[in-house]
Design a protein around this motif. Structure first.
Motif, PDB file in Angstrom:
ATOM      1  N   ARG A 146     -39.993  13.921  14.015  1.00 21.79           N
ATOM      2  CA  ARG A 146     -40.203  13.696  15.439  1.00 21.79           C
ATOM      3  C   ARG A 146     -39.085  14.269  16.289  1.00 21.79           C
ATOM      4  O   ARG A 146     -39.295  14.597  17.446  1.00 21.79           O
ATOM      5  CB  ARG A 146     -40.333  12.199  15.720  1.00 21.79           C
ATOM      6  N   THR A 147     -37.885  14.331  15.728  1.00 20.05           N
ATOM      7  CA  THR A 147     -36.736  14.800  16.492  1.00 20.05           C
ATOM      8  C   THR A 147     -36.093  15.989  15.803  1.00 20.05           C
ATOM      9  O   THR A 147     -36.282  16.216  14.611  1.00 20.05           O
ATOM     10  CB  THR A 147     -35.678  13.687  16.665  1.00 20.05           C
ATOM     11  N   GLN A 148     -35.280  16.729  16.568  1.00 17.95           N
ATOM     12  CA  GLN A 148     -34.574  17.866  15.991  1.00 17.95           C
ATOM     13  C   GLN A 148     -33.524  17.420  14.978  1.00 17.95           C
ATOM     14  O   GLN A 148     -33.247  18.125  14.006  1.00 17.95           O
ATOM     15  CB  GLN A 148     -33.916  18.688  17.112  1.00 17.95           C
ATOM     16  N   ARG A 159     -23.866  18.697  10.937  1.00 17.52           N
ATOM     17  CA  ARG A 159     -22.832  17.723  11.304  1.00 17.52           C
ATOM     18  C   ARG A 159     -23.228  16.950  12.557  1.00 17.52           C
ATOM     19  O   ARG A 159     -23.032  15.728  12.638  1.00 17.52           O
ATOM     20  CB  ARG A 159     -21.491  18.440  11.491  1.00 17.52           C
ATOM     21  N   ALA A 160     -23.783  17.651  13.535  1.00 20.50           N
ATOM     22  CA  ALA A 160     -24.216  16.981  14.766  1.00 20.50           C
ATOM     23  C   ALA A 160     -25.332  15.981  14.477  1.00 20.50           C
ATOM     24  O   ALA A 160     -25.342  14.867  15.017  1.00 20.50           O
ATOM     25  CB  ALA A 160     -24.678  18.016  15.791  1.00 20.50           C
ATOM     26  N   ALA A 161     -26.273  16.350  13.617  1.00 20.79           N
ATOM     27  CA  ALA A 161     -27.376  15.446  13.279  1.00 20.79           C
ATOM     28  C   ALA A 161     -26.869  14.242  12.501  1.00 20.79           C
ATOM     29  O   ALA A 161     -27.324  13.107  12.719  1.00 20.79           O
ATOM     30  CB  ALA A 161     -28.439  16.199  12.465  1.00 20.79           C
ATOM     31  N   LEU A 162     -25.937  14.447  11.589  1.00 23.48           N
ATOM     32  CA  LEU A 162     -25.363  13.333  10.825  1.00 23.48           C
ATOM     33  C   LEU A 162     -24.706  12.330  11.753  1.00 23.48           C
ATOM     34  O   LEU A 162     -24.887  11.111  11.609  1.00 23.48           O
ATOM     35  CB  LEU A 162     -24.341  13.862   9.816  1.00 23.48           C
ATOM     36  N   GLY A 165     -28.732  10.873   5.133  1.00 24.38           N
ATOM     37  CA  GLY A 165     -27.708  11.296   6.083  1.00 24.38           C
ATOM     38  C   GLY A 165     -26.682  10.207   6.348  1.00 24.38           C
ATOM     39  O   GLY A 165     -25.474  10.480   6.439  1.00 24.38           O
ATOM     40  N   ARG A 166     -27.144   8.969   6.468  1.00 29.95           N
ATOM     41  CA  ARG A 166     -26.207   7.862   6.687  1.00 29.95           C
ATOM     42  C   ARG A 166     -25.311   7.658   5.472  1.00 29.95           C
ATOM     43  O   ARG A 166     -24.122   7.356   5.606  1.00 29.95           O
ATOM     44  CB  ARG A 166     -26.984   6.583   7.012  1.00 29.95           C
TER      45      ARG A 166
END
Length: 345
Positions: free
Chosen positions: A74-76, A96-99, A288-289
């Motif tokens: 749903r999201t980038q 890195r930004a998504a993490l 990712g978390r």
């Protein structure tokens, strides 16, 4: 709507993907460029073949991977993570930004939940057993709500103990709560024979594995923190640590997290499946978390530690502790520390 007509290189790329059954629109390409998922157009990002300019093979592979994952997201940020954990060569800065985006809001929410539970402890009891106990009690409350299968297994295992066969649900829940509180403390009270008897029964290492696997996983995750070198970190320090991860480290951390998820999945499926496939945005967020958490947590363990091995070592440590009889302060002292009188349920 895109601001301009797609150029020849983009049209060529869209045709290539279409031949392979992947639908891609000029709008998607523009959005992915805007958020840094694919390189921006420029003299160094295209190849000249005769009189035409086309995207290099590396960009085509990247876009094909993103197009494969995009319908599941749903999201980038979800797209960046799902593609990354499926070996798509997503630009490291975007990863890195998504993490950071999926980890820090959830981390802040978890801390807020603990604070809410902390405030529910009556003021006249707060601090009675020290701040570490209060925070452990606050951390155990969401564990009880989130890991229902583990709690149910602990309760059922405790009931198999002869002296608890006719115990009430309230008493069993209280004992499970005591186990979870001490698993969230800096260390287990190994010299408290009554507590260790509860822990031993709740884990039921000598029983059928399917009766305890969820409980083992939760206990191993909690106990691994007790085996780590204690240190305090703040959100800003964690963010700086995450953003400082090199491109090479990022790939290595991905493999370590996937290895850890495989280990947990192997245990959860009772050995029927060795590999956990990250096939949804929810799976990618969880992975990712874990990666973001491990970038900081790894410094609390010996150099070279891997999260899968930390989990196994923690489980082995629990098994050893539960296989050793201990003598300690007894039930009265344990109840005084874990279930103070007049404490709100």
């Amino acid at each position: 709507m895109v601001r301009t007509e797609p150029n020849a290189a983009d049209r060529h790329l869209i045709r290539i993907l279409a031949r392979n059954g992947l639908q891609l629109s000029p709008y998607q390409l523009e959005r992915w460029r805007t958020v840094g998922l694919i390189p921006r157009l420029g003299p160094h990002t295209l190849l000249r073949i005769g009189d035409s300019k086309v995207h290099p093979p590396a960009t085509a592979v990247l876009v094909a991977g993103l197009a494969t994952c995009a319908p599941l997201c749903r999201t980038q940020d979800d797209l960046a993570l799902l593609a990354f954990f499926n070996e798509v060569p997503v630009p490291p800065d975007a990863v890195r930004a998504a993490l950071a985006e999926v980890y820090f809001p959830q981390h802040a929410e978890a801390r807020e939940q603990e604070y809410v539970h902390l405030q529910r402890i009556p003021a006249d009891h707060r601090g009675e057993h020290g701040p570490e106990y209060d925070w452990a009690e606050a951390a155990a409350a969401p564990d009880t709500a989130e890991y229902k299968a583990a709690v149910r297994q602990m309760r059922d295992n405790l009931r198999r103990r002869r002296d608890l066969a006719t115990a009430s649900r309230a008493e069993l829940d209280g004992r499970v709560r005591g186990v979870l509180i001490w698993l969230n403390m800096p260390a287990l009270p190994v010299h408290d024979s009554e507590f260790m008897a509860d822990l031993r029964a709740a884990m039921a290492f000598s029983g059928s594995p399917e009766n305890s696997r969820a409980a083992w996983l939760l206990a191993a995750v909690c106990h691994s923190q007790q085996l780590a070198k204690g240190s305090e970190t703040c959100a800003q320090e964690r963010r700086e640590t995450l953003l400082a991860v090199t491109d090479e480290e990022l790939g290595a951390l991905r493999e370590q997290v996937r290895e850890s998820m495989d280990a947990m999945w192997f245990m959860a499926t009772e050995g029927r499946s060795r590999h956990f496939r990250i096939e949804s945005s929810g799976d990618a967020r969880q992975a990712g978390r874990m990666l973001a958490e491990w970038t900081t947590a790894r410094h609390a363990f010996p150099s070279g530690s891997r999260p899968a091995q930390v989990l196994v070592d923690s489980l082995c440590s629990l098994w050893y502790l539960c296989s050793t009889d201990t003598v300690g302060e007894g039930r009265a002292a344990f109840e005084h520390r874990t279930r103070p009188p007049h404490r709100a349920p």
